[in-house]
Every structure is written in C-alpha cells, then in structure tokens.
Design an enzyme around this catalytic site. Structure first.
Site, mmCIF file in Angstrom:
data_model
loop_
_atom_site.group_PDB
_atom_site.id
_atom_site.type_symbol
_atom_site.label_atom_id
_atom_site.label_comp_id
_atom_site.label_asym_id
_atom_site.label_seq_id
_atom_site.Cartn_x
_atom_site.Cartn_y
_atom_site.Cartn_z
ATOM 1 N N VAL A 151 50.879 41.741 43.209
ATOM 2 C CA VAL A 151 51.295 41.075 41.760
ATOM 3 C C VAL A 151 52.636 41.583 41.342
ATOM 4 O O VAL A 151 53.406 40.671 41.082
ATOM 5 C CB VAL A 151 50.155 41.552 40.801
ATOM 6 C CG1 VAL A 151 50.414 40.782 39.463
ATOM 7 C CG2 VAL A 151 48.614 41.173 41.414
ATOM 8 N N ASP A 170 57.890 52.724 41.369
ATOM 9 C CA ASP A 170 57.078 52.694 42.300
ATOM 10 C C ASP A 170 57.260 53.731 43.475
ATOM 11 O O ASP A 170 58.202 53.444 44.442
ATOM 12 C CB ASP A 170 56.718 51.354 43.115
ATOM 13 C CG ASP A 170 55.532 51.164 43.715
ATOM 14 O OD1 ASP A 170 55.228 52.230 44.270
ATOM 15 O OD2 ASP A 170 54.823 49.949 44.040
ATOM 16 N N ALA A 230 47.254 44.449 34.480
ATOM 17 C CA ALA A 230 46.642 45.146 35.627
ATOM 18 C C ALA A 230 45.334 45.824 35.197
ATOM 19 O O ALA A 230 44.225 45.369 35.637
ATOM 20 C CB ALA A 230 47.569 46.298 35.998
ATOM 21 N N ARG A 231 45.194 46.836 34.578
ATOM 22 C CA ARG A 231 44.058 47.550 34.217
ATOM 23 C C ARG A 231 44.120 48.259 32.720
ATOM 24 O O ARG A 231 45.217 49.032 32.747
ATOM 25 C CB ARG A 231 43.674 48.504 35.254
ATOM 26 C CG ARG A 231 42.985 47.861 36.477
ATOM 27 C CD ARG A 231 41.523 47.298 36.061
ATOM 28 N NE ARG A 231 40.682 46.654 37.055
ATOM 29 C CZ ARG A 231 40.933 45.499 37.647
ATOM 30 N NH1 ARG A 231 41.601 44.573 36.812
ATOM 31 N NH2 ARG A 231 40.064 44.867 38.613
ATOM 32 N N ASP A 255 45.833 41.724 28.845
ATOM 33 C CA ASP A 255 44.727 41.046 29.566
ATOM 34 C C ASP A 255 43.704 41.845 29.658
ATOM 35 O O ASP A 255 42.482 41.545 30.045
ATOM 36 C CB ASP A 255 45.417 40.334 30.839
ATOM 37 C CG ASP A 255 44.202 39.452 31.414
ATOM 38 O OD1 ASP A 255 43.328 38.710 30.624
ATOM 39 O OD2 ASP A 255 44.098 39.536 32.454
ATOM 40 N N GLU A 260 35.432 47.019 28.336
ATOM 41 C CA GLU A 260 35.245 45.373 28.782
ATOM 42 C C GLU A 260 33.861 45.086 28.723
ATOM 43 O O GLU A 260 33.071 45.486 29.507
ATOM 44 C CB GLU A 260 35.885 44.936 29.826
ATOM 45 C CG GLU A 260 37.427 45.032 29.995
ATOM 46 C CD GLU A 260 38.203 44.637 31.028
ATOM 47 O OE1 GLU A 260 37.503 43.772 31.943
ATOM 48 O OE2 GLU A 260 39.518 44.601 31.136
ATOM 49 N N HIS A 281 40.538 39.367 30.001
ATOM 50 C CA HIS A 281 40.559 39.556 31.436
ATOM 51 C C HIS A 281 40.521 38.330 32.122
ATOM 52 O O HIS A 281 39.795 37.962 33.084
ATOM 53 C CB HIS A 281 39.418 40.614 31.823
ATOM 54 C CG HIS A 281 39.782 41.217 33.153
ATOM 55 N ND1 HIS A 281 39.200 42.426 33.551
ATOM 56 C CD2 HIS A 281 40.516 40.787 34.207
ATOM 57 C CE1 HIS A 281 39.527 42.877 34.813
ATOM 58 N NE2 HIS A 281 40.438 41.820 35.304
HETATM 59 P P1 NAD Z 1 48.605 46.412 45.189
HETATM 60 O O1 NAD Z 1 48.022 47.574 45.449
HETATM 61 O O2 NAD Z 1 49.138 45.444 45.999
HETATM 62 O O3 NAD Z 1 49.994 47.192 44.074
HETATM 63 C C1 NAD Z 1 49.895 47.985 43.650
HETATM 64 C C2 NAD Z 1 51.334 48.816 43.496
HETATM 65 O O4 NAD Z 1 51.467 50.048 42.565
HETATM 66 C C3 NAD Z 1 51.399 49.411 44.722
HETATM 67 O O5 NAD Z 1 53.030 49.042 45.157
HETATM 68 C C4 NAD Z 1 51.726 51.022 44.573
HETATM 69 O O6 NAD Z 1 52.574 51.514 45.389
HETATM 70 C C5 NAD Z 1 51.861 51.084 43.223
HETATM 71 N N1 NAD Z 1 51.549 52.245 42.629
HETATM 72 C C6 NAD Z 1 50.220 52.983 43.038
HETATM 73 N N2 NAD Z 1 50.285 54.160 42.300
HETATM 74 C C7 NAD Z 1 51.570 54.162 41.319
HETATM 75 C C8 NAD Z 1 52.110 54.983 40.587
HETATM 76 N N3 NAD Z 1 51.529 55.999 40.259
HETATM 77 N N4 NAD Z 1 53.168 54.867 39.852
HETATM 78 C C9 NAD Z 1 53.822 53.736 39.998
HETATM 79 N N5 NAD Z 1 53.487 52.583 41.233
HETATM 80 C C10 NAD Z 1 52.194 52.944 41.626
HETATM 81 O O7 NAD Z 1 47.808 45.958 43.624
HETATM 82 P P2 NAD Z 1 47.905 44.382 43.188
HETATM 83 O O8 NAD Z 1 47.083 43.391 44.044
HETATM 84 O O9 NAD Z 1 49.225 43.845 43.082
HETATM 85 O O10 NAD Z 1 47.088 44.775 41.888
HETATM 86 C C11 NAD Z 1 47.891 45.204 40.701
HETATM 87 C C12 NAD Z 1 47.032 45.572 39.548
HETATM 88 O O11 NAD Z 1 46.491 44.244 39.226
HETATM 89 C C13 NAD Z 1 45.615 46.191 40.080
HETATM 90 O O12 NAD Z 1 45.386 47.239 38.889
HETATM 91 C C14 NAD Z 1 44.477 45.117 39.999
HETATM 92 O O13 NAD Z 1 43.427 45.678 39.834
HETATM 93 C C15 NAD Z 1 45.271 44.308 38.965
HETATM 94 N N6 NAD Z 1 44.742 42.823 38.997
HETATM 95 C C16 NAD Z 1 44.387 42.496 37.793
HETATM 96 C C17 NAD Z 1 44.032 41.134 37.598
HETATM 97 C C18 NAD Z 1 43.522 40.499 36.402
HETATM 98 O O14 NAD Z 1 42.645 39.760 36.454
HETATM 99 N N7 NAD Z 1 44.076 40.756 35.326
HETATM 100 C C19 NAD Z 1 44.049 40.304 38.724
HETATM 101 C C20 NAD Z 1 44.432 40.897 40.152
HETATM 102 C C21 NAD Z 1 44.927 42.135 40.078
HETATM 103 C C1 MLT Z 2 40.838 41.750 40.046
HETATM 104 O O1 MLT Z 2 40.668 42.991 40.134
HETATM 105 O O2 MLT Z 2 40.890 41.092 41.144
HETATM 106 C C2 MLT Z 2 40.882 41.039 38.838
HETATM 107 O O3 MLT Z 2 40.782 42.220 37.713
HETATM 108 C C3 MLT Z 2 39.929 40.027 38.618
HETATM 109 C C4 MLT Z 2 38.604 40.364 38.340
HETATM 110 O O4 MLT Z 2 37.988 41.172 38.243
HETATM 111 O O5 MLT Z 2 38.247 39.040 38.663
#
Ligand code: NAD
Ligand code: MLT
Length: 530
Positions: A151, A170, A230-231, A255, A260, A281
């Site tokens: 993301v 990162d 993210a979370r 978000d 939640e 979310h």
């Molecule tokens: P990903 O695993 O592809 O990327 C995560 C990145 O964070 C990696 O590059 C990792 O090296 C880095 N990272 C890990 N620990 C770290 C730290 N301590 N400091 C800095 N960087 C660090 O994950 P993603 O698919 O890109 O998802 C990212 C976040 O978005 C997750 O928390 C995921 O749950 C969330 N997400 C939320 C939604 C939503 O509905 N809002 C949807 C999709 C993903």
């Molecule tokens: C995810 O982690 O994929 C997102 O937060 C979306 C979801 O929970 O559906």
C-alpha cells in the site's frame, strides 16, 4: 467440507465455494462470541475480515478447523501462533485490496486538504460559505511514508503524481526499493521533522503499536497533516488528540481505530474533532477489492480441499510454487518414509536426519523435510501434525531435525534417506521414485525393493528353509491375501527381513502366530494412509 463466513464477504467472490458440491457454506454474520464458540467445532474452515477475533479461545473450540482464511491483508485479528500450534493454516489475501487501500488513503488526504466533508455538510445544511473551507495543495509538499510495502508503495507513486517530494521510513526495505518508487529512505526522526504529510502503512504488531507517540508529534512541523489508513494504534490516539487540540497538527484523516467500532472516550473525542476526517475502516471497501479478496480466499480453501499447495499461508514457510510442484512427489515419498519408520522404530527418538542425494539435492529440500517430519510425528501425538506445525511439534518434543544434501549419488538418480536416532540405536529407511512411484530401497541395513502399500507386514528372523511357506500358510488361514513379498538378508542363514504387502489388515492373534512360527525377532503390521 463445512465453511463458516463470519464477516461480510463479497457474494460474487464466494461463488467458487458455493458452486462446489463438496463445500457447505454457512454465512453467519453478527454472531456473539459465545455463539461462535459453540458453532466453530463443526467447521473445517472459517472466512473472516477484521470483524472476527480469531483468538486462542476460539481456536480451542475449533476441533475440526483446518484453515483460517482472512479476506484481507491484516492478520492482527488472528492469533497466528495459537493456530500454528494446532496445525491450522492461516491464509490471507495480501494483494486484492492494496489498490483500494492506496486510493482510499489519497481520498481521505485530499478530503482533508480541501475540507470536503465539512464543506459538504455546510452546503447541504443550506449555507453558502467559501472562506472557512480554504485548503492546502499537495504540490511541492513533502510526503512522509512510514512503511513502503504494497500500500505504501502505491501511495508513494500517487503522491509523486501530485508533485510531492516523498521520503520514507522503513527499516526492512532496500535503498533500491525506495529509489524505484522515486522516494528517499530517511530515519524516523528525519521523516517526522521534515514531512508536511505523514501517512503510516506498516502492519500492526508489537513493534509498530504506538510507533508514533507524543515525542514524535513534538518533533513535527507545525501544521502537519497525519493519515492512518493502516491500523488503529500505530499512531497513539491519545497523543494524536493532544496534537490536534494544541494546534500542532493541522488535521488528520483516519480510517482505522484501535477499537472497532470505537467506544472509548478518547476515540469518540478524536472522531468528533472538527479537524479530523474519519471513515469506518473503508480502505478495502470497494466492490473490486471485496471480490478480489473473497475469490483469493475461496481459491485457497479449494486448494486445501484438492490437496494443492496454498499460496498465501502466513504460517507455512513459503516456497516458490514451481519448486513446490516439482517437489510434490518427493514430499509424498518423504511422508511415506516418515510414516513407515515411525511405526517400526523404537520410541523416544532424539534426532532425525533427512539426507538427499542425487539431482533432487540441487534444490531447496526444506518442503520435503517438513512433509517427512510431519508424517513421522503424526503417530506420536493426538494432535494433527502437518506442514504448519511439524517443526514446532518436533521442537516441543526435543527432537533434533537435520538435513543434508549431496548431488552425488551412487545407485539412484534421487534418494531420500531418513536416519532416526533412538535410545535403542539408529534406524534407517531410504526410498526413491521409480517412474513417479515411491519405492523403499533400504530398511535398517537391508537392501529392499518394494512399493509401499496400505497394509504391510514386516518380519525379521534367522533365515532357515521353510519359513516363507509357514508365513503363507498362517496368513492364508487368516484369509489375508499376500500381494507382494520382498526378502532381504545379510547372507545365507543370517538375519532376514521379509516385507509383505497384504490386501487386508492382520489381527494381533495372527501376528502372534506368525511370530512364533518363524521365531521372529521383530514382527509388525504397518498401515500407510492410502
Ligand atoms: P505490506 O506488508 O506490504 O507492507 C508493510 C510495510 O511496512 C513493509 O514494507 C514493512 O517493511 C514495513 N514495516 C514493517 N515494520 C515497520 C516498522 N517498524 N517501521 C517502518 N516500516 C515497517 O503491507 P500492506 O499490504 O502494504 O498493508 C499495510 C497496512 O495497511 C497494514 O497494516 C494493513 O493491515 C493495512 N491495510 C488496511 C486496509 C484498510 O482497509 N484500511 C486495507 C489494506 C491494508
Ligand atoms: C485488510 O487488512 O485487508 C483491511 O483492513 C480490510 C479489511 O479488514 O477488510
């Protein structure tokens, strides 16, 4: 196979499962914790989003569960170690909603910059005001991205399209990845001190919980904007509220929430804050993403049902799918060897070594070792041992697992040898594939040559004339048909080992008669899963 769906999942994406006559799909939304605890014991797989806590307590009721399928990326609602311990595969859908999450990040950021939600409310409320909603441009501002993963990477590209300078913190990525996205790697403090917008994109875990706290807010530029799609909890929410109230932060867009739906006072105040843009979310809530993730997890459930490798298991070591396809026959061979030796060897093995010789040894043999180990351990414990928990179970039992490889092989183009060290001595079994079929070519120090079958009988005795005839007679009297026989011996009149493939199981009484008739040193019926 029974599959329960406990969160809202795209129906279109579940069609794959619905169409499969082997699958009974039950969509049970809004279950209370106790209700789910009662039901879960009937199910082989559960599909969830972030709304269901798949914790150790739930898993303790899940007697038949083989897979937790998380239709999304975050697995912070799943107790993965507890699932692994029970041999339950946890899969997620790590790619299907990436784009949606990145687009949502930009949506809330732009909404924040241009006061879209408040201007929208104002106009719908009958007012015509413009000055209070004067916003900020993104162009030529510095975007600070924390976590340049799937993301974060997309958010970086989109920020650059808005002509922003992008810096990244990162610690787990290479400089090359950062520069491939047109960004610069910096320390967290540098990012915090230079960014006009800070957007977090890390997973939530012990390391990232509270990653941004009061001291970081203190080091930020005045008027900074903060985004969290993210979370909840990666940014300390109490510190976020203070920073909004003090005016240090000009605005924030969230978000996701540490709770939640949000219920605590802090969260309520944060959500109500006039300079907060909030969504419940919704990052992954697009029709496209929801179909993608539901299709992805449905496929994984069918992969498991068809005994094919699952692609996105978070608790099985990941191997290249092409390698897995090539290795599958050898994994089956190792499983046969492990299962066979576990029924013949003395108890309390302290060490097992898997030796690979021949062409096979040029590859990563770890999947084969894990498959063999799982089969070896399956009979020593009540719990199901599989690729997920085999190493964990071995560690718990104090069984040392070793692996060696050599591409040089004397007699076979590929050979797998298992050596088991027990308090009563070492036991060996070795096998190869002959036209794709497993053959056992060594047991202890006897050369053998037989195809493992469902029911087998292994006897050792002092070789004398007439003993094979006696074995045949006793089995005949017990109405057990012999399919094949293999005789291995050390020399004339020495110890002999007979391995028989039989068409049906042998009872204890017949085993005792056989043992007496040949003066057996060892007699054992072996059952191998067909
Ligand atoms: P990903 O695993 O592809 O990327 C995560 C990145 O964070 C990696 O590059 C990792 O090296 C880095 N990272 C890990 N620990 C770290 C730290 N301590 N400091 C800095 N960087 C660090 O994950 P993603 O698919 O890109 O998802 C990212 C976040 O978005 C997750 O928390 C995921 O749950 C969330 N997400 C939320 C939604 C939503 O509905 N809002 C949807 C999709 C993903
Ligand atoms: C995810 O982690 O994929 C997102 O937060 C979306 C979801 O929970 O559906």
């Amino acid at each position: 196979m029974k599959v329960i769906v406990t969160d809202e999942i795209s129906e279109k994406g579940l069609e794959l499962l619905q169409k499969d006559p082997r699958v009974q799909l039950d969509v049970r939304l809004g279950l209370r914790k106790a209700e789910l605890h009662q039901l879960i014991g009937d199910y082989d797989a559960i599909i969830t989003r972030s709304g269901t806590q798949v914790d150790a307590e739930l898993l303790s009721h899940a007697k038949k569960l083989k897979m937790v399928a998380r239709a999304g990326v975050g697995i912070d609602n799943v107790d993965v170690p507890a699932a692994s311990e029970r041999g339950i595969i946890v899969v997620n859908a790590p790619f299907g909603n990436t784009n949606s999450a990145a687009e949502h990040t930009m949506a809330v950021l732009l909404a924040l910059c241009r006061n879209v939600p408040t201007a929208n409310d104002s106009l719908k409320g009958g007012q015509w005001q413009r000055a209070p909603f004067t916003g900020h441009e993104l162009k030529q501002k510095t975007m600070g991205i924390i976590g340049l993963g799937k993301v974060g990477g997309r958010v970086a590209l989109r920020s650059r399209a808005f002509e922003m300078d992008v810096v990244v913190y990162d610690p787990y990525i290479s400089e090359k990845r950062a520069s491939d996205f047109g960004t610069r790697l910096v320390s967290l403090d540098q990012l915090v001190g230079t960014a006009d917008v800070i957007s977090v994109h890390t997973p939530l875990n012990g390391e990232t919980l509270g990653l941004i706290k009061a001291e970081h807010f203190a080091g930020m530029k005045d008027g900074v904007l903060i985004v969290n799609c993210a979370r909840g909890g990666i940014i300390n929410e109490a510190a976020m509220l203070d920073a909004l109230e003090s005016g240090k932060v000009a605005g924030a867009a969230f978000d996701v929430w540490s709770e939640e739906p949000p219920a605590s006072d802090i969260l309520k105040q944060l959500i109500a804050h006039p300079r907060m843009v909030v969504t419940p979310h919704l990052g992954a809530n697009t029709f496209e993403a929801q179909t993608n993730v539901a299709v992805d997890v449905s496929r994984e459930i069918l992969n498991m049902l068809d005994d094919k490798p699952v692609e996105n298991a978070v608790n099985i070591a990941r191997f290249d799918p092409d390698l897995m396809a090539q290795m599958r026959p050898f994994m089956e061979l190792a499983a046969v060897l492990g299962d066979f030796i576990s029924q013949l060897a003395p108890e309390n093995p302290g060490k097992v070594s898997f030796n690979y010789t021949g062409k096979l040894a040029a590859h990563d043999c770890m999947p084969i070792t894990v498959a063999g180990l799982a089969a070896l351990l399956n009979r020593c414990t009540d719990q199901e041992v599989n690729m997920v928990n085999a190493n964990l179970v071995a560690e718990r039992r104090g069984l040392v697992v070793e692996q060696s490889r050599s591409t040089e092989s004397q007699f076979f183009s590929n050979l797998i040898t298992l050596n088991l060290e027990t308090p009563q001595g070492k036991r060996t079994i070795a096998g190869t594939l002959f036209e794709g079929t497993p053959k056992i070519v060594k047991m202890r120090d006897f050369d053998t040559d037989f195809t493992p079958e469902e029911h087998m009988l292994v006897l050792t005795y002092e070789d004398r004339p007439g003993l094979i005839g006696r074995i045949g007679t006793i089995l005949g009297e017990a109405e057990v048909n012999i399919g094949a026989m293999n005789l291995g011996r050390r020399g004339k009149g020495g110890e002999a080992m007979v391995v028989l493939s039989i068409d049906s199981p042998v009872d204890e009484e017949t085993l005792a008669r056989l043992s007496e008739a040949v003066g057996a040193r060892f007699v054992k019926a072996v059952y191998l899963k067909p």
